[in-house]
Motif scaffolding. Structure first.
Motif, PDB file in Angstrom:
ATOM      1  N   SER A   1      84.935 -10.059 -10.568  1.00  0.00           N
ATOM      2  CA  SER A   1      86.340  -9.988 -10.137  1.00  0.00           C
ATOM      3  C   SER A   1      87.124  -9.136 -11.124  1.00  0.00           C
ATOM      4  O   SER A   1      87.995  -8.365 -10.746  1.00  0.00           O
ATOM      5  N   CYS A   2      86.831  -9.312 -12.409  1.00  0.00           N
ATOM      6  CA  CYS A   2      87.537  -8.552 -13.446  1.00  0.00           C
ATOM      7  C   CYS A   2      86.712  -7.360 -13.936  1.00  0.00           C
ATOM      8  O   CYS A   2      87.258  -6.303 -14.216  1.00  0.00           O
ATOM      9  N   HIS A   3      85.408  -7.554 -14.086  1.00  0.00           N
ATOM     10  CA  HIS A   3      84.575  -6.516 -14.710  1.00  0.00           C
ATOM     11  C   HIS A   3      84.093  -5.449 -13.732  1.00  0.00           C
ATOM     12  O   HIS A   3      83.479  -4.472 -14.154  1.00  0.00           O
ATOM     13  N   GLY A   4      84.315  -5.655 -12.447  1.00  0.00           N
ATOM     14  CA  GLY A   4      83.917  -4.651 -11.457  1.00  0.00           C
ATOM     15  C   GLY A   4      82.445  -4.734 -11.094  1.00  0.00           C
ATOM     16  O   GLY A   4      81.715  -5.590 -11.601  1.00  0.00           O
ATOM     17  N   PRO A   5      81.989  -3.846 -10.209  1.00  0.00           N
ATOM     18  CA  PRO A   5      80.604  -3.922  -9.722  1.00  0.00           C
ATOM     19  C   PRO A   5      79.591  -3.584 -10.814  1.00  0.00           C
ATOM     20  O   PRO A   5      79.692  -2.546 -11.461  1.00  0.00           O
ATOM     21  N   LEU A   6      78.625  -4.481 -11.033  1.00  0.00           N
ATOM     22  CA  LEU A   6      77.701  -4.303 -12.158  1.00  0.00           C
ATOM     23  C   LEU A   6      76.234  -4.487 -11.779  1.00  0.00           C
ATOM     24  O   LEU A   6      75.422  -4.881 -12.615  1.00  0.00           O
ATOM     25  N   ALA A   7      75.902  -4.180 -10.536  1.00  0.00           N
ATOM     26  CA  ALA A   7      74.493  -4.319 -10.132  1.00  0.00           C
ATOM     27  C   ALA A   7      73.612  -3.346 -10.912  1.00  0.00           C
ATOM     28  O   ALA A   7      72.488  -3.691 -11.282  1.00  0.00           O
ATOM     29  N   LYS A   8      74.132  -2.152 -11.193  1.00  0.00           N
ATOM     30  CA  LYS A   8      73.342  -1.169 -11.951  1.00  0.00           C
ATOM     31  C   LYS A   8      73.097  -1.654 -13.374  1.00  0.00           C
ATOM     32  O   LYS A   8      72.032  -1.457 -13.928  1.00  0.00           O
TER      33      LYS A   8
ATOM     34  N   ASP B   1      69.533  -2.338 -15.278  1.00  0.00           N
ATOM     35  CA  ASP B   1      69.219  -1.623 -16.514  1.00  0.00           C
ATOM     36  C   ASP B   1      70.284  -1.931 -17.565  1.00  0.00           C
ATOM     37  O   ASP B   1      71.189  -1.142 -17.819  1.00  0.00           O
ATOM     38  N   PRO B   2      70.204  -3.131 -18.198  1.00  0.00           N
ATOM     39  CA  PRO B   2      71.287  -3.576 -19.093  1.00  0.00           C
ATOM     40  C   PRO B   2      71.418  -2.741 -20.366  1.00  0.00           C
ATOM     41  O   PRO B   2      72.489  -2.711 -20.962  1.00  0.00           O
ATOM     42  N   THR B   3      70.351  -2.097 -20.800  1.00  0.00           N
ATOM     43  CA  THR B   3      70.424  -1.385 -22.082  1.00  0.00           C
ATOM     44  C   THR B   3      71.140  -0.044 -21.971  1.00  0.00           C
ATOM     45  O   THR B   3      71.988   0.286 -22.791  1.00  0.00           O
ATOM     46  N   SER B   4      70.813   0.709 -20.941  1.00  0.00           N
ATOM     47  CA  SER B   4      71.412   2.053 -20.864  1.00  0.00           C
ATOM     48  C   SER B   4      72.724   2.085 -20.079  1.00  0.00           C
ATOM     49  O   SER B   4      73.535   2.975 -20.295  1.00  0.00           O
ATOM     50  N   ILE B   5      72.933   1.147 -19.166  1.00  0.00           N
ATOM     51  CA  ILE B   5      74.199   1.135 -18.411  1.00  0.00           C
ATOM     52  C   ILE B   5      75.062  -0.022 -18.911  1.00  0.00           C
ATOM     53  O   ILE B   5      74.740  -1.195 -18.703  1.00  0.00           O
ATOM     54  N   LYS B   6      76.129   0.342 -19.618  1.00  0.00           N
ATOM     55  CA  LYS B   6      77.015  -0.678 -20.194  1.00  0.00           C
ATOM     56  C   LYS B   6      78.312  -0.743 -19.397  1.00  0.00           C
ATOM     57  O   LYS B   6      78.890   0.289 -19.060  1.00  0.00           O
TER      58      LYS B   6
ATOM     59  N   PRO C   1      71.452  -0.704  -1.141  1.00  0.00           N
ATOM     60  CA  PRO C   1      71.502  -1.535  -2.362  1.00  0.00           C
ATOM     61  C   PRO C   1      72.922  -2.043  -2.621  1.00  0.00           C
ATOM     62  O   PRO C   1      73.885  -1.305  -2.431  1.00  0.00           O
ATOM     63  N   PRO C   2      73.063  -3.306  -3.072  1.00  0.00           N
ATOM     64  CA  PRO C   2      74.400  -3.834  -3.364  1.00  0.00           C
ATOM     65  C   PRO C   2      74.960  -3.209  -4.647  1.00  0.00           C
ATOM     66  O   PRO C   2      74.207  -2.829  -5.542  1.00  0.00           O
ATOM     67  N   ALA C   3      76.285  -3.109  -4.731  1.00  0.00           N
ATOM     68  CA  ALA C   3      76.936  -2.617  -5.953  1.00  0.00           C
ATOM     69  C   ALA C   3      77.357  -3.792  -6.841  1.00  0.00           C
ATOM     70  O   ALA C   3      77.335  -3.694  -8.060  1.00  0.00           O
ATOM     71  N   TYR C   4      77.727  -4.902  -6.198  1.00  0.00           N
ATOM     72  CA  TYR C   4      78.094  -6.115  -6.933  1.00  0.00           C
ATOM     73  C   TYR C   4      76.850  -6.993  -7.067  1.00  0.00           C
ATOM     74  O   TYR C   4      76.234  -7.343  -6.060  1.00  0.00           O
ATOM     75  N   ALA C   5      76.515  -7.345  -8.285  1.00  0.00           N
ATOM     76  CA  ALA C   5      75.274  -8.094  -8.522  1.00  0.00           C
ATOM     77  C   ALA C   5      75.380  -9.551  -8.077  1.00  0.00           C
ATOM     78  O   ALA C   5      74.395 -10.144  -7.659  1.00  0.00           O
TER      79      ALA C   5
END
Lengths: 243, 135
Positions: B64-71, B75-80, B32-36
């Protein structure tokens, strides 16, 4: 037609090989991704690289690269006047946290991002004794970690120093060109994270890819062209001092 | 004997694409990718995209600034995502360095900011060029 016992014995191994291919099934397992339709490379624009290390950090996080090892890294060159053969090169921590200001002034200064060149005629695949490193049909050089013995021949063979020995897995390790991403329609992590567009993934088989126009209109070079490795990492603005 | 040994030792996918184990490709590709990827971010955060499109950071991808956000994308509600620390983030790109392209905006961070965080004066999503930074 009658077959002699000798002919049948000769045919049996061939039949066994053919049967293996039958058992292996159809070549394409991912219906949305046709390997034969792609030929991956990358454009690295030295005139745009700011040495921020974003690519190194992204690669590290995307691929769980162990600390102190790098699948991609950034080098800083300092060339005094005409001393093209003796550039001063530094890469503190692979450039992962950027570069401190240089104390030397004058001369020529620039950053060079580096990674596996995914060569068409790669020396690393030629020396592997067990077929653990190979070319994919879409032009990426990969390592089969289940088959790698950890003999390190490939690490010595790579003229670009792009391979390392994984300290936990005890196998060779290198850039996969984010194969798990490009096969899903994403760009590589380093290209995604590059803030200036100094790195751009390129599909050389895609006639609409902007790389074709870029290659026609810019002075582009590969690293160590005299080695005829068939590198697919195209550098724009590459200075003659870069090794 | 040879045929039986060969069948037992050689993986079934060997030779599918070449002289190597064909299944290795799908195993490597299945991670699975880490960067969305910025297209995924822009699907939800179109308001930020509009602001970003007008400024100098228009071509800087979100991660580039916010880091890897595939998770987070899954799951946008629980992983901020964690808000980036401007003290280290901005200077990585914009601190003065002789090897950077001369046209790139760069400053002596200590002299320029005088201890203040960069976002006191600059909007990170649309910093503009008329901010006093050296060009």
């Amino acid at each position: 037609m009658t077959l002699s016992r000798r002919q049948i014995l000769l045919l049996l191994p061939a039949a066994a090989v053919a049967w293996d291919f039958v058992l292996a099934g159809t070549p394409e397992e991912a219906p949305n991704y046709q390997m034969t339709g792609h030929w991956w490379g990358m454009l690295l624009d030295i005139t745009k690289c700011i040495g921020c290390g974003g690519c190194v950090r992204a690669c590290s996080m995307e691929n769980n690269v162990p600390d102190g090892y790098f699948r991609t890294w950034v080098e800083r060159y300092h060339v005094e006047d005409w001393h093209l053969e003796n550039p001063l090169v530094d890469s503190p921590g692979g450039g992962k946290e950027g570069f401190p200001q240089r104390t030397q002034t004058g001369g020529k200064n620039f950053f060079v991002p580096k990674l596996c060149n995914h060569c068409v005629d790669s020396p690393c695949t030629q020396v592997c004794p067990v077929g653990a490193t190979f070319h994919t049909p879409d032009g990426v050089v990969l390592i089969d970690f289940d088959y790698c013995l950890g003999c390190r021949y490939c690490i010595q063979a790579c003229p670009y120093g792009c391979r390392f020995f994984h300290p936990q897995r005890h196998t060779a390790e290198k850039c996969t060109l984010c194969y798990h991403r490009i096969t899903k329609g994403l760009t590589t992590a380093c290209c995604e994270a590059c803030p200036t567009g100094a790195r751009q993934l390129a599909d050389l088989k895609d006639p609409k890819d902007p790389i074709h126009a870029f290659l026609k209109t810019h002075t582009v070079q590969v690293l160590k062209p005299h080695l005829a490795t068939g590198s697919k990492m195209f550098y724009n603005g590459l200075d003659g001092s870069v090794r | 004997m040879f045929v039986a040994l060969r069948a037992a030792v050689i993986p079934k996918s060997f030779g599918r694409y070449g002289p190597y184990r064909g299944d290795a490709l799908s195993e490597i590709a299945s991670r699975p990718p880490a960067y969305a990827g910025h297209e995924i971010c822009e699907g939800c955060h179109s308001d930020v995209l509009e602001v970003k499109a007008k400024g100098a950071h228009a071509h800087v991808n979100c991660e580039s600034c916010h880091g890897p956000l595939a998770k987070h994308a899954v799951d946008p509600t629980s992983i901020k995502p964690v808000l980036p620390d401007v003290a280290t983030l901005c200077v990585r790109c914009h601190s003065e360095n002789i090897a950077k392209p001369s046209g790139f905006p760069q400053v002596d961070a200590e002299e320029h900011a005088q201890g203040q965080p960069c976002n006191t004066c600059h909007q990170p999503h649309s910093p503009g060029f008329d901010t006093g930074a050296k060009k």
